[in-house]
Design a protein around this motif. Structure first.
Motif, PDB file in Angstrom:
ATOM      1  N   UNK A  91       0.836  -1.202   0.000  1.00 23.78           N
ATOM      2  CA  UNK A  91       0.000   0.000   0.000  1.00 23.78           C
ATOM      3  C   UNK A  91       0.870   1.251   0.000  1.00 23.78           C
ATOM      4  N   UNK A  92       1.971   1.232   0.717  1.00 21.06           N
ATOM      5  CA  UNK A  92       2.874   2.383   0.712  1.00 21.06           C
ATOM      6  C   UNK A  92       3.537   2.583  -0.643  1.00 21.06           C
ATOM      7  N   UNK A  93       3.729   1.517  -1.392  1.00 20.00           N
ATOM      8  CA  UNK A  93       4.343   1.626  -2.719  1.00 20.00           C
ATOM      9  C   UNK A  93       3.379   2.174  -3.768  1.00 20.00           C
ATOM     10  N   UNK A  94       2.095   2.078  -3.517  1.00 18.35           N
ATOM     11  CA  UNK A  94       1.128   2.514  -4.517  1.00 18.35           C
ATOM     12  C   UNK A  94       1.180   4.014  -4.720  1.00 18.35           C
ATOM     13  N   UNK A  95       0.863   4.410  -5.930  1.00 16.50           N
ATOM     14  CA  UNK A  95       0.906   5.809  -6.312  1.00 16.50           C
ATOM     15  C   UNK A  95      -0.430   6.450  -5.985  1.00 16.50           C
ATOM     16  N   UNK A  96      -0.455   7.217  -4.920  1.00 15.41           N
ATOM     17  CA  UNK A  96      -1.682   7.879  -4.511  1.00 15.41           C
ATOM     18  C   UNK A  96      -1.739   9.290  -5.067  1.00 15.41           C
ATOM     19  N   UNK A 100       5.300   6.168  -2.750  1.00 20.07           N
ATOM     20  CA  UNK A 100       6.683   5.724  -2.865  1.00 20.07           C
ATOM     21  C   UNK A 100       6.967   5.095  -4.226  1.00 20.07           C
ATOM     22  N   UNK A 101       5.917   4.779  -4.991  1.00 15.71           N
ATOM     23  CA  UNK A 101       6.098   4.154  -6.296  1.00 15.71           C
ATOM     24  C   UNK A 101       6.796   5.095  -7.264  1.00 15.71           C
ATOM     25  N   UNK A 102       6.689   6.391  -7.050  1.00 18.50           N
ATOM     26  CA  UNK A 102       7.341   7.350  -7.940  1.00 18.50           C
ATOM     27  C   UNK A 102       8.856   7.284  -7.819  1.00 18.50           C
ATOM     28  N   UNK A 103       9.364   6.754  -6.709  1.00 12.17           N
ATOM     29  CA  UNK A 103      10.812   6.637  -6.517  1.00 12.17           C
ATOM     30  C   UNK A 103      11.411   5.478  -7.298  1.00 12.17           C
ATOM     31  N   UNK A 104      10.593   4.538  -7.721  1.00 13.42           N
ATOM     32  CA  UNK A 104      11.091   3.376  -8.443  1.00 13.42           C
ATOM     33  C   UNK A 104      10.967   3.620  -9.939  1.00 13.42           C
ATOM     34  N   UNK A 105      11.855   4.435 -10.469  1.00 12.86           N
ATOM     35  CA  UNK A 105      11.791   4.837 -11.871  1.00 12.86           C
ATOM     36  C   UNK A 105      12.070   3.659 -12.778  1.00 12.86           C
ATOM     37  N   UNK A 106      13.012   2.800 -12.423  1.00 12.99           N
ATOM     38  CA  UNK A 106      13.343   1.651 -13.267  1.00 12.99           C
ATOM     39  C   UNK A 106      12.149   0.725 -13.420  1.00 12.99           C
ATOM     40  N   UNK A 107      11.411   0.500 -12.349  1.00 11.13           N
ATOM     41  CA  UNK A 107      10.218  -0.339 -12.415  1.00 11.13           C
ATOM     42  C   UNK A 107       9.150   0.284 -13.288  1.00 11.13           C
ATOM     43  N   UNK A 141       3.950   3.029 -16.123  1.00 10.85           N
ATOM     44  CA  UNK A 141       3.392   3.519 -14.860  1.00 10.85           C
ATOM     45  C   UNK A 141       2.055   2.849 -14.570  1.00 10.85           C
ATOM     46  N   UNK A 142       1.209   2.713 -15.583  1.00  8.40           N
ATOM     47  CA  UNK A 142      -0.126   2.141 -15.374  1.00  8.40           C
ATOM     48  C   UNK A 142      -0.026   0.659 -15.026  1.00  8.40           C
ATOM     49  N   UNK A 143       0.866  -0.078 -15.668  1.00  7.60           N
ATOM     50  CA  UNK A 143       0.986  -1.509 -15.386  1.00  7.60           C
ATOM     51  C   UNK A 143       1.538  -1.753 -13.981  1.00  7.60           C
ATOM     52  N   UNK A 144       2.441  -0.908 -13.547  1.00  8.37           N
ATOM     53  CA  UNK A 144       2.968  -1.045 -12.188  1.00  8.37           C
ATOM     54  C   UNK A 144       1.862  -0.819 -11.163  1.00  8.37           C
ATOM     55  N   UNK A 145       1.033   0.189 -11.404  1.00 10.68           N
ATOM     56  CA  UNK A 145      -0.072   0.457 -10.489  1.00 10.68           C
ATOM     57  C   UNK A 145      -1.074  -0.693 -10.503  1.00 10.68           C
ATOM     58  N   UNK A 146      -1.330  -1.282 -11.663  1.00 15.02           N
ATOM     59  CA  UNK A 146      -2.249  -2.413 -11.752  1.00 15.02           C
ATOM     60  C   UNK A 146      -1.715  -3.620 -11.001  1.00 15.02           C
TER      61      UNK A 146
END
Length: 108
Positions: free
Chosen positions: A23-28, A33-40, A46-51
């Motif tokens: 939940x903390x990794x999700x882009x709210x 915190x997901x914005x910090x993982x640029x390589x991912x 961006x959309x697939x990572x959130x999915x």
């Protein structure tokens, strides 16, 4: 304590920790915190990572619910030696309070 109960409880705790991290990794709204993982984000988009993070979240929620129900059923099977169906009278449960002195006792 029942070994199955212990294992299920540990699995629920591990799943709760994992769901907190996901939940903390999700882009709210604030970026998360997901914005910090640029390589991912570049690899999957961006959309697939959130999915993926959302699917993992719902999977962990379902896992916790199923394990919680299973834990509740296994908790009742352990024998602790306490019979809750036994009738107890009021005299057995009443505390022994000291009796206050009366006027007769004071005159002695």
């Amino acid at each position: 304590m029942n070994a199955i109960f212990t294992v299920l409880t540990i699995l629920v705790v591990i799943a709760a920790i994992l769901i907190t991290i996901v939940v903390l990794l999700q882009n709210g709204k604030g970026g998360g915190l997901a914005s910090n993982f640029v390589a991912g984000n570049q690899t999957f988009g961006v959309r697939q990572t959130a999915d993926i993070l959302e699917k993992i979240t719902w999977g962990l929620v379902a896992f916790i619910i199923v394990l919680s129900v299973a834990t509740a059923f296994t908790a009742g099977t352990s024998k602790s030696g306490i019979d809750i169906t036994e009738k107890v009278t009021a005299e057995e449960t009443a505390p022994a309070f000291p009796v206050a002195p009366t006027e007769q006792d004071a005159n002695l």
